[in-house]
Design a protein around this motif. Structure first.
Motif, PDB file in Angstrom:
ATOM      1  N   LEU A   1     -26.936  36.094-111.233  1.00  0.00           N
ATOM      2  CA  LEU A   1     -28.195  36.819-111.024  1.00  0.00           C
ATOM      3  C   LEU A   1     -29.282  35.809-110.626  1.00  0.00           C
ATOM      4  O   LEU A   1     -29.279  34.683-111.132  1.00  0.00           O
ATOM      5  N   ARG A   2     -30.187  36.230-109.747  1.00  0.00           N
ATOM      6  CA  ARG A   2     -30.217  37.526-109.113  1.00  0.00           C
ATOM      7  C   ARG A   2     -29.425  37.605-107.799  1.00  0.00           C
ATOM      8  O   ARG A   2     -28.851  38.632-107.451  1.00  0.00           O
ATOM      9  N   ALA A   3     -29.520  36.522-107.015  1.00  0.00           N
ATOM     10  CA  ALA A   3     -29.130  36.644-105.614  1.00  0.00           C
ATOM     11  C   ALA A   3     -27.658  37.018-105.406  1.00  0.00           C
ATOM     12  O   ALA A   3     -27.312  37.660-104.415  1.00  0.00           O
ATOM     13  N   GLY A   4     -26.797  36.642-106.359  1.00  0.00           N
ATOM     14  CA  GLY A   4     -25.387  36.990-106.226  1.00  0.00           C
ATOM     15  C   GLY A   4     -25.156  38.492-106.184  1.00  0.00           C
ATOM     16  O   GLY A   4     -24.144  38.962-105.641  1.00  0.00           O
TER      17      GLY A   4
ATOM     18  N   LEU B   1     -28.702  33.443-114.663  1.00  0.00           N
ATOM     19  CA  LEU B   1     -29.155  32.044-114.649  1.00  0.00           C
ATOM     20  C   LEU B   1     -30.357  31.952-113.731  1.00  0.00           C
ATOM     21  O   LEU B   1     -30.398  32.624-112.708  1.00  0.00           O
ATOM     22  N   TYR B   2     -31.344  31.137-114.071  1.00  0.00           N
ATOM     23  CA  TYR B   2     -32.355  30.796-113.066  1.00  0.00           C
ATOM     24  C   TYR B   2     -32.592  29.297-113.101  1.00  0.00           C
ATOM     25  O   TYR B   2     -32.319  28.632-114.110  1.00  0.00           O
ATOM     26  N   ARG B   3     -33.072  28.794-111.998  1.00  0.00           N
ATOM     27  CA  ARG B   3     -33.279  27.359-111.857  1.00  0.00           C
ATOM     28  C   ARG B   3     -34.704  27.030-112.290  1.00  0.00           C
ATOM     29  O   ARG B   3     -35.651  27.584-111.734  1.00  0.00           O
ATOM     30  N   ASP B   4     -34.842  26.135-113.262  1.00  0.00           N
ATOM     31  CA  ASP B   4     -36.183  25.730-113.698  1.00  0.00           C
ATOM     32  C   ASP B   4     -36.892  25.045-112.521  1.00  0.00           C
ATOM     33  O   ASP B   4     -36.322  24.158-111.871  1.00  0.00           O
TER      34      ASP B   4
ATOM     35  N   LEU C   1     -19.953  34.634-107.414  1.00  0.00           N
ATOM     36  CA  LEU C   1     -20.744  34.881-106.200  1.00  0.00           C
ATOM     37  C   LEU C   1     -22.173  34.350-106.336  1.00  0.00           C
ATOM     38  O   LEU C   1     -22.860  34.647-107.326  1.00  0.00           O
ATOM     39  N   ASP C   2     -22.620  33.611-105.352  1.00  0.00           N
ATOM     40  CA  ASP C   2     -24.032  33.220-105.245  1.00  0.00           C
ATOM     41  C   ASP C   2     -24.246  32.786-103.799  1.00  0.00           C
ATOM     42  O   ASP C   2     -23.483  31.957-103.302  1.00  0.00           O
ATOM     43  N   PRO C   3     -25.243  33.336-103.102  1.00  0.00           N
ATOM     44  CA  PRO C   3     -25.404  32.937-101.699  1.00  0.00           C
ATOM     45  C   PRO C   3     -25.708  31.452-101.526  1.00  0.00           C
ATOM     46  O   PRO C   3     -25.398  30.886-100.491  1.00  0.00           O
TER      47      PRO C   3
ATOM     48  N   LEU D   1     -25.623  27.374-102.760  1.00  0.00           N
ATOM     49  CA  LEU D   1     -25.130  26.241-103.550  1.00  0.00           C
ATOM     50  C   LEU D   1     -26.028  25.069-103.184  1.00  0.00           C
ATOM     51  O   LEU D   1     -25.838  24.442-102.138  1.00  0.00           O
ATOM     52  N   ALA D   2     -27.046  24.824-104.008  1.00  0.00           N
ATOM     53  CA  ALA D   2     -28.058  23.799-103.657  1.00  0.00           C
ATOM     54  C   ALA D   2     -27.758  22.493-104.400  1.00  0.00           C
ATOM     55  O   ALA D   2     -26.977  21.673-103.919  1.00  0.00           O
ATOM     56  N   THR D   3     -28.329  22.296-105.615  1.00  0.00           N
ATOM     57  CA  THR D   3     -27.974  21.097-106.392  1.00  0.00           C
ATOM     58  C   THR D   3     -26.594  21.255-107.023  1.00  0.00           C
ATOM     59  O   THR D   3     -25.983  20.275-107.441  1.00  0.00           O
ATOM     60  N   GLY D   4     -26.135  22.509-107.136  1.00  0.00           N
ATOM     61  CA  GLY D   4     -24.853  22.785-107.787  1.00  0.00           C
ATOM     62  C   GLY D   4     -24.998  23.018-109.287  1.00  0.00           C
ATOM     63  O   GLY D   4     -24.024  23.353-109.962  1.00  0.00           O
ATOM     64  N   GLY D   5     -26.217  22.873-109.815  1.00  0.00           N
ATOM     65  CA  GLY D   5     -26.419  23.050-111.258  1.00  0.00           C
ATOM     66  C   GLY D   5     -26.056  24.452-111.731  1.00  0.00           C
ATOM     67  O   GLY D   5     -25.362  24.620-112.742  1.00  0.00           O
ATOM     68  N   SER D   6     -26.513  25.478-110.979  1.00  0.00           N
ATOM     69  CA  SER D   6     -26.271  26.864-111.407  1.00  0.00           C
ATOM     70  C   SER D   6     -24.787  27.213-111.354  1.00  0.00           C
ATOM     71  O   SER D   6     -24.229  27.773-112.303  1.00  0.00           O
ATOM     72  N   SER D   7     -24.143  26.877-110.246  1.00  0.00           N
ATOM     73  CA  SER D   7     -22.731  27.253-110.109  1.00  0.00           C
ATOM     74  C   SER D   7     -21.865  26.475-111.097  1.00  0.00           C
ATOM     75  O   SER D   7     -20.938  27.040-111.695  1.00  0.00           O
TER      76      SER D   7
END
Ligand code: PRP
Ligand code: URA
Length: 217
Positions: free
Chosen positions: A86-89, A110-113, A138-140, A142-148
């Motif tokens: 959540l959310r974007a996935g 999850l959200y990114r601080d 699912l998540d559109p 993959l930036a720092t990779g912390g969330s995934s």
């Protein structure tokens, strides 16, 4: 001149199908309205799901055709489970379900601080018998990779053993972090972009996927 995209990275499948690449470019366009953005994420998710399910195990399945008996195949094991971050996935779920209508749906919140860029978790719900199921996370983005990486850790704590991560745009930094944390998790993506900027956004990227999907910019 576009930068060179690595064609082969261990554990990563970059889906280069022309329709996927066409739609990703439309998605990047800052002038795409919310409705179009949502439709494109949905369509790309469906096309990526074809790749993400390519190695599902099969078992024999007998049927009676109008002419004779035939032994075909069926997907083995318990129903596939898709899990949007959540959310974007959430924007990718319906596209996957169009290909796999019987799939179960879990959720990871999850959200990114904004300052640390580290994930903060607030929700987790997946089917109880996780060890017996294949998961597509699912998540559109993959930036720092912390969330995934955190989402995969949570899925594994719940017992999941077979996990594929499906995203639309990946940064090299995120691929490296997720692969180092979870080398067993295959990544399916539609684009590998140049880098992260100083705010942790993917460039060229497509901006904030959650805000663009839900019109909260
Ligand atoms: C975005 C995106 C990913 C995360 C990627 O979510 O949807 O979940 O950032 O960044 P990372 O790889 O650096 O962790 P965001 O935190 O903006 O939350 P939202 O979907 O609720 O807007
Ligand atoms: N999250 C997004 O939505 N976009 C980025 O570029 C990075 C993280």
């Amino acid at each position: 001149m576009p930068h060179e995209t690595p064609s082969r990275i261990d554990g990563v499948t970059l889906v280069s199908h022309p329709l996927v690449q066409h739609k990703v470019t439309r998605l990047r366009d800052r002038s795409a309205p919310t409705k179009l953005f949502k439709e494109l994420v949905d369509e790309i998710a469906m096309l990526l799901a074809y790749e993400a399910t390519a190695s599902l195990a099969l078992e024999p399945y007998p049927v009676e055709t109008p002419l004779e008996s035939h032994v075909g195949v069926t997907v083995r094991g318990k129903k596939l489970t898709v899990v949007p971050i959540l959310r974007a996935g959430l924007g990718m779920v319906e596209g996957v379900l169009r290909l796999v209508p019987g799939a179960r749906v879990g959720h990871i919140g999850l959200y990114r601080d904004h300052d640390t860029l580290e994930p903060v978790d607030y929700y987790f719900k997946v089917p109880g018998d996780a060890a017996d199921r294949a998961f597509i996370l699912l998540d559109p983005m993959l930036a720092t990779g912390g969330s995934s990486a955190a989402a995969v850790t949570s899925l594994k704590k719940a017992g999941a053993e077979q996990i594929t991560f499906m995203c639309i745009v990946a940064a090299p930094e995120g691929i490296q972090r997720l692969r180092e944390a979870h080398p067993d998790v295959h990544i399916i993506c539609a684009a590998i972009d140049r880098e992260l900027n100083s705010h942790g956004y993917i460039v060229p990227g497509l901006g904030d996927a959650g805000d663009r999907l839900f019109g909260t910019r």
